[in-house]
Design a protein around this motif. Sequence first.
Motif, mmCIF file in Angstrom:
data_model
loop_
_atom_site.group_PDB
_atom_site.id
_atom_site.type_symbol
_atom_site.label_atom_id
_atom_site.label_comp_id
_atom_site.label_asym_id
_atom_site.label_seq_id
_atom_site.Cartn_x
_atom_site.Cartn_y
_atom_site.Cartn_z
ATOM 1 N N HIS A 37 123.743 40.111 46.934
ATOM 2 C CA HIS A 37 124.356 38.966 47.623
ATOM 3 C C HIS A 37 124.368 37.828 46.619
ATOM 4 O O HIS A 37 123.429 37.061 46.526
ATOM 5 C CB HIS A 37 123.551 38.608 48.872
ATOM 6 C CG HIS A 37 124.184 37.546 49.715
ATOM 7 N ND1 HIS A 37 123.518 36.403 50.097
ATOM 8 C CD2 HIS A 37 125.424 37.456 50.255
ATOM 9 C CE1 HIS A 37 124.314 35.656 50.841
ATOM 10 N NE2 HIS A 37 125.473 36.273 50.947
ATOM 11 N N GLY B 37 128.117 34.790 47.446
ATOM 12 C CA GLY B 37 127.993 35.840 48.452
ATOM 13 C C GLY B 37 128.642 37.147 48.058
ATOM 14 O O GLY B 37 128.624 38.109 48.830
ATOM 15 N N GLU C 178 129.351 40.820 46.530
ATOM 16 C CA GLU C 178 128.533 42.018 46.340
ATOM 17 C C GLU C 178 129.023 42.744 45.091
ATOM 18 O O GLU C 178 130.205 43.031 44.959
ATOM 19 C CB GLU C 178 128.665 42.935 47.567
ATOM 20 C CG GLU C 178 128.218 42.270 48.854
ATOM 21 C CD GLU C 178 128.694 43.039 50.092
ATOM 22 O OE1 GLU C 178 129.375 44.075 49.909
ATOM 23 O OE2 GLU C 178 128.415 42.601 51.215
ATOM 24 N N ARG D 295 120.907 41.918 55.797
ATOM 25 C CA ARG D 295 122.306 42.284 55.938
ATOM 26 C C ARG D 295 122.537 42.584 57.410
ATOM 27 O O ARG D 295 121.724 43.251 58.046
ATOM 28 C CB ARG D 295 122.661 43.492 55.071
ATOM 29 C CG ARG D 295 124.141 43.797 55.084
ATOM 30 C CD ARG D 295 124.571 44.789 54.022
ATOM 31 N NE ARG D 295 126.017 44.946 54.031
ATOM 32 C CZ ARG D 295 126.861 44.143 53.406
ATOM 33 N NH1 ARG D 295 126.412 43.145 52.704
ATOM 34 N NH2 ARG D 295 128.164 44.330 53.486
ATOM 35 N N SER E 277 130.658 35.934 55.358
ATOM 36 C CA SER E 277 129.517 36.650 54.813
ATOM 37 C C SER E 277 128.801 37.428 55.904
ATOM 38 O O SER E 277 128.630 36.951 57.023
ATOM 39 C CB SER E 277 128.544 35.664 54.169
ATOM 40 O OG SER E 277 127.385 36.319 53.728
ATOM 41 N N GLY F 157 122.532 37.482 54.067
ATOM 42 C CA GLY F 157 121.904 36.317 53.472
ATOM 43 C C GLY F 157 121.694 35.129 54.376
ATOM 44 O O GLY F 157 121.824 35.210 55.597
#
Length: 506
Positions: free
Chosen positions: A280, A285, A287, A317, A427, A430
């Motif tokens: 993250h 944010g 991946e 997550r 997102s 996080g």
Amino acid sequence: MVKRSSGELLFGLRVDRALPVSVTTQLYGAIRDLIAEGALSPGRRLPSSRTLATELGVSRTTAIAVYERLLSEGLIEARTGSGSYVSDQAASQRPQASLRAAESGDASDTEPAGASVSQAILAASGRFVPRLPHPQKPRAFVTGMPDYDSFPLAIWARLTARHWRGTREVVLGYGDPEGDARLRRAIAGHLRANRGISCDEDQIFITAGAQQAFDLIGRVLLNPGDKVWFEDPGAIGARNSLTATGARLVPVPVDGEGLNVAQALARAPDFRLAFVTPSHQHPTGAEMSLARREALLAAAGQAGAWIIEDDYDGEFRYDGRPLPTLVSGDRAGRVIYVGTFSKSLFPALRLGFYIAPRPLVPVFAAISRAFLQGVSTEVQAVLAAFIEEGHFATHLRRMREIYALRHAAFHRAAAEHLTGLLDCSRSQAGFHILGRFADTRLRETEVLKAARAAGLVVSGLGSFSSAGPDPQNGGGLVLGVTAIPPAAIERGVADLARVLRSCLQP
């Protein structure tokens, strides 16, 4: 029964019988000076006259005479059945010259000649970035802060009390500077089950938070001038730690797949270290894609470089299982995994850890034993029990559910209030959400100032960039959504919308 304090230790007082001044006057003047200087503050209990006489090697008559003189001047007060204490009015009798000098900021008379900080730190200090604000009481939209109200304090208190009922040798003695063996085993088991990381407990080193881990890793592996790939934008604390080593940080752009390895190789193929947040990315944010992960590992292997994987909030997550870690795919032993409990539990723990690749274990073990004092043995023991007894897993499950609801609450409110003002990323992981300004008239510096005036704790995207806010691009905001409940999030979004609209007015 708890015994009452027997008074301050005054062994620093000295009596010189060769002086023409009486012993009584010497002791009176020394205690008076301690009170005047604030070393003995109002309310502090003095030793009894008998104790003072014994400890300083004077007669009790002398000690009584000293106290009577201090009492007559109002510097101390006698409390029946309790003893002698520094009086409240003593503070008003202190000289004020030193206080005025301190208030004026003039330290020229107090700094020792030639005093200076380390040249490496001094050279790096101009490149340090201010840390993000963390108010004592959570409010919209502080970043990196968990929900305090949901933490099971009663369980933690029970485990703490049980720890203190252990043998004195265990609870009061020195701990292992590498970390408590029981905690290292518990962390290894948790990582294996929850994050897919296979490691032995001797590879895990306990630190006073992730920040100490970054600092230690940088000082062990880097020489001044070594090149470090660093995500841009990227984590502030880690950047400061690596900058302090004297290394040369090479900013590498981040896109939807994470750190751009091709651009990194073009800028510094001879890098020594790379810092990434692959699960993250902080703060965008993003991946890191599988292709980028493979390219990064291959580049590190070819250059003989190391990689720090900061998994600062990888436990959280909300649309399925946590993403695989970079270290779980590392076959060459180039990745140093860093984790923290500040986000998953609470920041006051100041407890983190790192996993050293097998070739580096002897190096870090030697460093730990030679220079480090270790983390509080109490904190480590309680956390080990918290993990072993299943409380940590239960807490993580609960917090994932709570934080998912808070993310959803933010996006609902954003759709209602922030459309046309802030484009917020969707997102699914996080602690924060990135919002980019949708109106080109908005400028980050102005928005941050107005938000602070409105009582909002917001962070600018430019704070995470090596170049700061881009004057050609309005920038954006990094908004934490985990520390406050949905109702407060919704109010905060409405307040933020008013702030943004006010910044559009001429």
